[in-house]
Design a protein around this motif. Structure first.
Motif, PDB file in Angstrom:
ATOM      1  N   GLU A  32     -25.521   7.254  12.241  1.00  0.00           N
ATOM      2  CA  GLU A  32     -25.743   6.974  13.663  1.00  0.00           C
ATOM      3  C   GLU A  32     -26.821   5.915  13.856  1.00  0.00           C
ATOM      4  N   LYS A  33     -26.618   5.078  14.852  1.00  0.00           N
ATOM      5  CA  LYS A  33     -27.616   4.074  15.203  1.00  0.00           C
ATOM      6  C   LYS A  33     -28.250   4.406  16.546  1.00  0.00           C
ATOM      7  N   GLN A  34     -27.620   5.334  17.286  1.00  0.00           N
ATOM      8  CA  GLN A  34     -28.126   5.734  18.593  1.00  0.00           C
ATOM      9  C   GLN A  34     -28.488   7.219  18.561  1.00  0.00           C
ATOM     10  N   CYS A  35     -29.452   7.568  19.395  1.00  0.00           N
ATOM     11  CA  CYS A  35     -29.991   8.928  19.379  1.00  0.00           C
ATOM     12  C   CYS A  35     -29.135   9.947  20.131  1.00  0.00           C
ATOM     13  N   SER A  36     -28.226   9.492  21.005  1.00  0.00           N
ATOM     14  CA  SER A  36     -27.443  10.435  21.802  1.00  0.00           C
ATOM     15  C   SER A  36     -26.093   9.823  22.170  1.00  0.00           C
ATOM     16  N   THR A  37     -25.215  10.665  22.701  1.00  0.00           N
ATOM     17  CA  THR A  37     -23.915  10.192  23.175  1.00  0.00           C
ATOM     18  C   THR A  37     -24.111   9.163  24.276  1.00  0.00           C
ATOM     19  N   ALA A  38     -25.067   9.407  25.173  1.00  0.00           N
ATOM     20  CA  ALA A  38     -25.327   8.477  26.273  1.00  0.00           C
ATOM     21  C   ALA A  38     -25.758   7.107  25.735  1.00  0.00           C
ATOM     22  N   CYS A  39     -26.667   7.079  24.772  1.00  0.00           N
ATOM     23  CA  CYS A  39     -27.109   5.804  24.202  1.00  0.00           C
ATOM     24  C   CYS A  39     -25.968   5.119  23.460  1.00  0.00           C
ATOM     25  N   ARG A  40     -25.132   5.898  22.775  1.00  0.00           N
ATOM     26  CA  ARG A  40     -23.977   5.322  22.077  1.00  0.00           C
ATOM     27  C   ARG A  40     -23.025   4.681  23.088  1.00  0.00           C
ATOM     28  N   PHE A  41     -22.825   5.352  24.233  1.00  0.00           N
ATOM     29  CA  PHE A  41     -21.949   4.829  25.277  1.00  0.00           C
ATOM     30  C   PHE A  41     -22.527   3.544  25.883  1.00  0.00           C
ATOM     31  N   TRP A  42     -23.769   3.613  26.380  1.00  0.00           N
ATOM     32  CA  TRP A  42     -24.356   2.476  27.096  1.00  0.00           C
ATOM     33  C   TRP A  42     -24.591   1.267  26.193  1.00  0.00           C
ATOM     34  N   SER A  43     -24.659   1.480  24.868  1.00  0.00           N
ATOM     35  CA  SER A  43     -24.841   0.345  23.961  1.00  0.00           C
ATOM     36  C   SER A  43     -23.589  -0.527  23.873  1.00  0.00           C
ATOM     37  N   LYS A  44     -22.469  -0.040  24.393  1.00  0.00           N
ATOM     38  CA  LYS A  44     -21.206  -0.771  24.348  1.00  0.00           C
ATOM     39  C   LYS A  44     -20.860  -1.424  25.692  1.00  0.00           C
ATOM     40  N   VAL A  45     -21.875  -1.580  26.550  1.00  0.00           N
ATOM     41  CA  VAL A  45     -21.670  -2.123  27.896  1.00  0.00           C
ATOM     42  C   VAL A  45     -22.440  -3.429  28.061  1.00  0.00           C
ATOM     43  N   SER A  46     -21.804  -4.390  28.713  1.00  0.00           N
ATOM     44  CA  SER A  46     -22.454  -5.669  29.001  1.00  0.00           C
ATOM     45  C   SER A  46     -22.472  -5.866  30.515  1.00  0.00           C
ATOM     46  N   ARG A  47     -23.627  -6.234  31.045  1.00  0.00           N
ATOM     47  CA  ARG A  47     -23.753  -6.430  32.492  1.00  0.00           C
ATOM     48  C   ARG A  47     -23.378  -7.858  32.863  1.00  0.00           C
ATOM     49  N   ALA A  48     -22.325  -7.985  33.674  1.00  0.00           N
ATOM     50  CA  ALA A  48     -21.841  -9.304  34.102  1.00  0.00           C
ATOM     51  C   ALA A  48     -22.577  -9.753  35.363  1.00  0.00           C
ATOM     52  N   GLU A  49     -22.516 -11.039  35.658  1.00  0.00           N
ATOM     53  CA  GLU A  49     -23.197 -11.601  36.829  1.00  0.00           C
ATOM     54  C   GLU A  49     -22.614 -11.101  38.146  1.00  0.00           C
ATOM     55  N   ASN A  50     -21.331 -10.710  38.144  1.00  0.00           N
ATOM     56  CA  ASN A  50     -20.689 -10.254  39.375  1.00  0.00           C
ATOM     57  C   ASN A  50     -21.058  -8.809  39.740  1.00  0.00           C
ATOM     58  N   GLY A  51     -21.933  -8.187  38.964  1.00  0.00           N
ATOM     59  CA  GLY A  51     -22.369  -6.818  39.238  1.00  0.00           C
ATOM     60  C   GLY A  51     -21.620  -5.765  38.436  1.00  0.00           C
ATOM     61  N   CYS A  52     -20.507  -6.155  37.845  1.00  0.00           N
ATOM     62  CA  CYS A  52     -19.750  -5.211  37.017  1.00  0.00           C
ATOM     63  C   CYS A  52     -20.458  -5.026  35.674  1.00  0.00           C
ATOM     64  N   TRP A  53     -20.378  -3.801  35.159  1.00  0.00           N
ATOM     65  CA  TRP A  53     -20.866  -3.516  33.816  1.00  0.00           C
ATOM     66  C   TRP A  53     -19.612  -3.362  32.975  1.00  0.00           C
ATOM     67  N   GLU A  54     -19.293  -4.381  32.186  1.00  0.00           N
ATOM     68  CA  GLU A  54     -18.024  -4.399  31.476  1.00  0.00           C
ATOM     69  C   GLU A  54     -18.095  -3.711  30.124  1.00  0.00           C
ATOM     70  N   TRP A  55     -17.072  -2.907  29.868  1.00  0.00           N
ATOM     71  CA  TRP A  55     -16.911  -2.194  28.612  1.00  0.00           C
ATOM     72  C   TRP A  55     -16.556  -3.205  27.531  1.00  0.00           C
ATOM     73  N   GLN A  56     -17.303  -3.219  26.426  1.00  0.00           N
ATOM     74  CA  GLN A  56     -17.131  -4.214  25.376  1.00  0.00           C
ATOM     75  C   GLN A  56     -16.499  -3.662  24.100  1.00  0.00           C
ATOM     76  N   TRP A  57     -16.008  -2.470  24.150  1.00  0.00           N
ATOM     77  CA  TRP A  57     -15.505  -1.842  22.938  1.00  0.00           C
ATOM     78  C   TRP A  57     -13.999  -1.678  23.032  1.00  0.00           C
ATOM     79  N   SER A  58     -13.479  -0.587  22.563  1.00  0.00           N
ATOM     80  CA  SER A  58     -12.046  -0.337  22.506  1.00  0.00           C
ATOM     81  C   SER A  58     -11.420  -0.203  23.900  1.00  0.00           C
ATOM     82  N   VAL A  59     -10.179  -0.685  24.031  1.00  0.00           N
ATOM     83  CA  VAL A  59      -9.458  -0.635  25.304  1.00  0.00           C
ATOM     84  C   VAL A  59      -8.069  -0.048  25.054  1.00  0.00           C
ATOM     85  N   PHE A  60      -7.611   0.852  25.944  1.00  0.00           N
ATOM     86  CA  PHE A  60      -6.253   1.378  25.862  1.00  0.00           C
ATOM     87  C   PHE A  60      -5.282   0.224  26.114  1.00  0.00           C
ATOM     88  N   LYS A  61      -4.362  -0.036  25.185  1.00  0.00           N
ATOM     89  CA  LYS A  61      -3.423  -1.156  25.337  1.00  0.00           C
ATOM     90  C   LYS A  61      -2.537  -0.989  26.570  1.00  0.00           C
TER      91      LYS A  61
END
Length: 162
Positions: A32-61
């Motif tokens: 593990e590189k993160q201390c909790s499920t929450a940190c593992r989740f939020w580490s895969k998010v990128s904040r875009a300029e339009n206000g959206c926080w975009e998911w940067q990991w796996s996506v359902f096809k």
């Protein structure tokens, strides 16, 4: 003989969480590189300029929604996980809807709860029904072609079943 303090099993060395920086010990010699499920989740998010926080990991096809592995075996929609991390459990029968219509967005401020009916009304108001494409009304010729092909399909299917 070795004493207990000299045993071959070393106590795990605490490491810093790659997301929040908090010191933690890995479980069972894990990676593990993160201390909790929450940190593992939020580490895969990128904040875009339009206000959206975009998911940067796996996506359902099939759906285009972000996917988060809860127990390394249970995939959940990322926007639903975001809602639960911030607001708690989602009541039975309710969906997590997007104000921004960005399927990869997990910003809790862009999410709201609603019923299936609310989802259909929201979809209609934003011009995302089957009669609309990219926010524009579909030409009647395309709608007629779809309708004719569906009639043929059901006629043939009913003929084969009888």
């Amino acid at each position: 003989f070795r004493s207990v303090s000299q045993s071959r099993y070393k106590r795990p060395t605490p490491i810093n969480c790659s997301h929040c920086g908090r010191l933690f010990e890995r479980k069972n010699g894990g990676r593990e590189k993160q201390c909790s499920t929450a940190c593992r989740f939020w580490s895969k998010v990128s904040r875009a300029e339009n206000g959206c926080w975009e998911w940067q990991w796996s996506v359902f096809k099939q759906t285009g929604y972000g996917q988060f592995a809860l127990d390394s075996k249970t995939p959940v929609n990322a926007h639903r996980m975001s809602w639960e991390l911030v607001n708690g459990t989602i009541p039975t029968g309710l969906l997590v809807l997007h104000k921004c219509d960005n399927r990869k967005c997990v910003n809790p401020e862009h999410l709201f709860l609603g019923t299936d009916k609310d989802n259909m009304l929201d979809k209609k108001q934003k011009g995302r029904t089957s009669r609309y494409w990219l926010g524009r009304k579909m030409p009647e010729s395309i709608l007629k072609k779809r309708s004719d092909s569906m009639k043929k399909y059901w006629t043939e299917r009913n003929r084969l079943e009888s």
